[in-house]
Design an enzyme around this catalytic site. Structure first.
Site, PDB file in Angstrom:
ATOM      1  N   ARG A  54      -8.291 -20.430   2.065  1.00 19.04           N
ATOM      2  CA  ARG A  54      -8.490 -20.800   0.658  1.00 19.04           C
ATOM      3  C   ARG A  54      -8.659 -22.311   0.571  1.00 19.04           C
ATOM      4  O   ARG A  54      -7.797 -23.069   1.016  1.00 19.04           O
ATOM      5  CB  ARG A  54      -7.314 -20.330  -0.191  1.00 19.04           C
ATOM      6  N   LYS A  78      -0.749  -5.904   3.128  1.00 22.31           N
ATOM      7  CA  LYS A  78      -2.094  -5.364   2.922  1.00 22.31           C
ATOM      8  C   LYS A  78      -2.601  -4.700   4.197  1.00 22.31           C
ATOM      9  O   LYS A  78      -3.140  -3.580   4.159  1.00 22.31           O
ATOM     10  CB  LYS A  78      -3.053  -6.484   2.504  1.00 22.31           C
ATOM     11  N   LYS A  90      -2.526 -16.524   6.583  1.00 20.55           N
ATOM     12  CA  LYS A  90      -3.382 -17.131   5.571  1.00 20.55           C
ATOM     13  C   LYS A  90      -3.437 -18.632   5.840  1.00 20.55           C
ATOM     14  O   LYS A  90      -2.547 -19.199   6.488  1.00 20.55           O
ATOM     15  CB  LYS A  90      -2.825 -16.897   4.161  1.00 20.55           C
ATOM     16  N   ASP A 125     -12.190 -16.826   1.701  1.00 22.91           N
ATOM     17  CA  ASP A 125     -11.309 -16.669   0.550  1.00 22.91           C
ATOM     18  C   ASP A 125     -11.877 -17.547  -0.564  1.00 22.91           C
ATOM     19  O   ASP A 125     -13.008 -18.044  -0.460  1.00 22.91           O
ATOM     20  CB  ASP A 125      -9.868 -17.064   0.898  1.00 22.91           C
ATOM     21  N   THR A 160     -14.779  -5.416  -1.024  1.00 17.89           N
ATOM     22  CA  THR A 160     -13.555  -5.672  -1.781  1.00 17.89           C
ATOM     23  C   THR A 160     -13.665  -5.028  -3.159  1.00 17.89           C
ATOM     24  O   THR A 160     -12.743  -4.333  -3.615  1.00 17.89           O
ATOM     25  CB  THR A 160     -13.296  -7.176  -1.928  1.00 17.89           C
ATOM     26  N   ALA A 247      -9.318 -13.070 -10.815  1.00 17.11           N
ATOM     27  CA  ALA A 247      -9.369 -14.514 -10.571  1.00 17.11           C
ATOM     28  C   ALA A 247      -8.200 -14.876  -9.655  1.00 17.11           C
ATOM     29  O   ALA A 247      -7.911 -14.171  -8.701  1.00 17.11           O
ATOM     30  CB  ALA A 247      -9.318 -15.266 -11.900  1.00 17.11           C
ATOM     31  N   ALA A 268      -8.750  -7.349  -8.412  1.00 18.02           N
ATOM     32  CA  ALA A 268      -8.928  -7.891  -7.066  1.00 18.02           C
ATOM     33  C   ALA A 268      -8.043  -9.088  -6.762  1.00 18.02           C
ATOM     34  O   ALA A 268      -7.923  -9.479  -5.599  1.00 18.02           O
ATOM     35  CB  ALA A 268     -10.396  -8.290  -6.871  1.00 18.02           C
ATOM     36  N   ALA A 269      -7.444  -9.701  -7.768  1.00 19.98           N
ATOM     37  CA  ALA A 269      -6.650 -10.908  -7.541  1.00 19.98           C
ATOM     38  C   ALA A 269      -5.447 -10.607  -6.660  1.00 19.98           C
ATOM     39  O   ALA A 269      -4.861  -9.518  -6.726  1.00 19.98           O
ATOM     40  CB  ALA A 269      -6.182 -11.491  -8.870  1.00 19.98           C
TER      41      ALA A 269
END
Length: 359
Positions: A54, A78, A90, A125, A160, A247, A268-269
């Site tokens: 991200r 997940k 991440k 991301d 996704t 978002a 999806a957030a």
């Protein structure tokens, strides 16, 4: 999800999230390119930790650390719930991608990923895309989600969105007795890559769609592509049947839970619940929440499939089966008198508990 105290250090914040603490957190800095990044590996119990990078203008380093710890923790669950043999990780790069992103900076970041020797595999991301992953792939082997031209599977937004759509169908079946969004009004919050793909799927299924986004240009693009879509200043409190947060996370708060008119929340957030108590507040009002780490797993399944060179049709078929997983989780929650979040956690933890913990 637990509330994290900003005054706590890395170990304290990891402990607040879960008894399953982070294995490794790496802070990366390169003066030459201006890179400031954090890579968090939550678990490698099921395999190498996979999770996107991200790129975001965090207010401060503390906010960046909190985000990467939450996101990596969520990736473990997940992956476990999706049935893939991968762990959770991440990364965040601190800065505005519109200003700070350069090939040199991405290259410096890639070199840090490479030093982890495959314990962490990166992907896309918020703030990164397939072009960026192609650049990163020139400096590290441990990347997935690259463009088709570079030998990857391309952008994961479509799959996704497909997973979210089928999750929403499972939610609709539970709430209204039929697995379709036809005739329902869906409010999509966030019309980036995944939101745009989801809108197309919803319209094809016969849903009415309204949207909101902080980016006016993105809203106008949706309006041009789909004239029937209504543009609103907010959708979480609008008179809709389904609220789809797509978002950034944390939009489901104690106050927003009281204002939501939708009977189904599915989007999806990541990390949609600002606090774990919010799920109870939703349940008390008869609102079904589909846990985000189950609903939005399609992208993970795509890049996991890319790593094992799976056939694209096989991967897509796996993503459509998220419908069955959501149906089972919602059913288990009803049968056991618990929240869907708790049911989803148990589903994931059964896989994690079957693996001897080496750390």
């Amino acid at each position: 999800m637990p509330v994290m105290h900003t005054e706590a250090g890395v170990f304290g914040r990891s402990q607040e999230l879960s008894a399953r603490r982070h294995e490794q957190v790496v802070f990366c800095e390169d003066d030459r390119t201006g890179l400031k990044a954090i890579i968090a590996i939550h678990s490698t119990a099921l395999g190498p930790a996979l999770g996107g990078t991200r790129f975001y203008p965090y207010a401060n380093e503390s906010a960046a650390l909190e985000d990467v710890l939450r996101l990596s923790w969520g990736m473990t669950y997940k992956a476990a719930a999706s049935g893939v043999d991968l762990g959770g990780g991440k990364a965040v790069i601190i800065g505005d991608p519109a200003v700070a992103k350069t090939d040199a900076l991405l290259g410096a970041y890639a070199r840090f990923v490479e030093t982890l020797g495959g314990r962490y595999i990166t992907a896309g991301d918020v703030g990164t895309n397939t072009d960026d992953l192609d650049v990163i792939g020139k400096r590290t082997r441990y990347v997935t989600g690259r463009s088709i031209a570079a030998g990857g599977s391309g952008d994961s937004a479509r799959l996704t969105a497909l997973g979210v759509f089928h999750s929403m169908r499972a939610g609709a079946e539970s709430v209204w007795g039929t697995a379709t969004l036809s005739g329902r009004t869906v409010g999509v919050e966030g019309v980036g890559k995944v939101g745009r793909e989801l809108i197309a799927l919803l319209l094809a299924d016969g849903a009415e769609v309204c949207v909101t986004d902080v980016n006016d240009a993105a809203m106008q693009r949706i309006s041009a592509e789909h004239p029937s879509v209504r543009l609103l200043s907010a959708v979480s409190s609008a008179p809709v049947d389904v609220y789809a947060p797509c978002a950034l996370g944390g939009t489901l708060t104690a106050s927003s839970a009281e204002a939501i008119e939708a009977k189904l929340v599915c989007g999806a957030a990541n990390n949609q619940l600002a606090q774990p108590e919010v799920e109870h507040a939703l349940s008390e009002r008869g609102i079904t929440w589909v846990p985000d780490f189950v609903a939005n797993a399609g992208g993970l399944m795509q890049v996991a499939g890319e790593l094992r060179a799976a056939d694209p049709a096989e991967i897509e078929a796996d993503v459509t089966r998220i419908f069955d997983r959501c149906r089972d989780i919602i059913g288990a929650a009803k049968a056991e008198g618990i929240g869907t979040g708790a049911a989803a956690n148990r589903f994931a933890e059964r896989r994690l508990d079957a693996i001897p913990r080496s750390i």
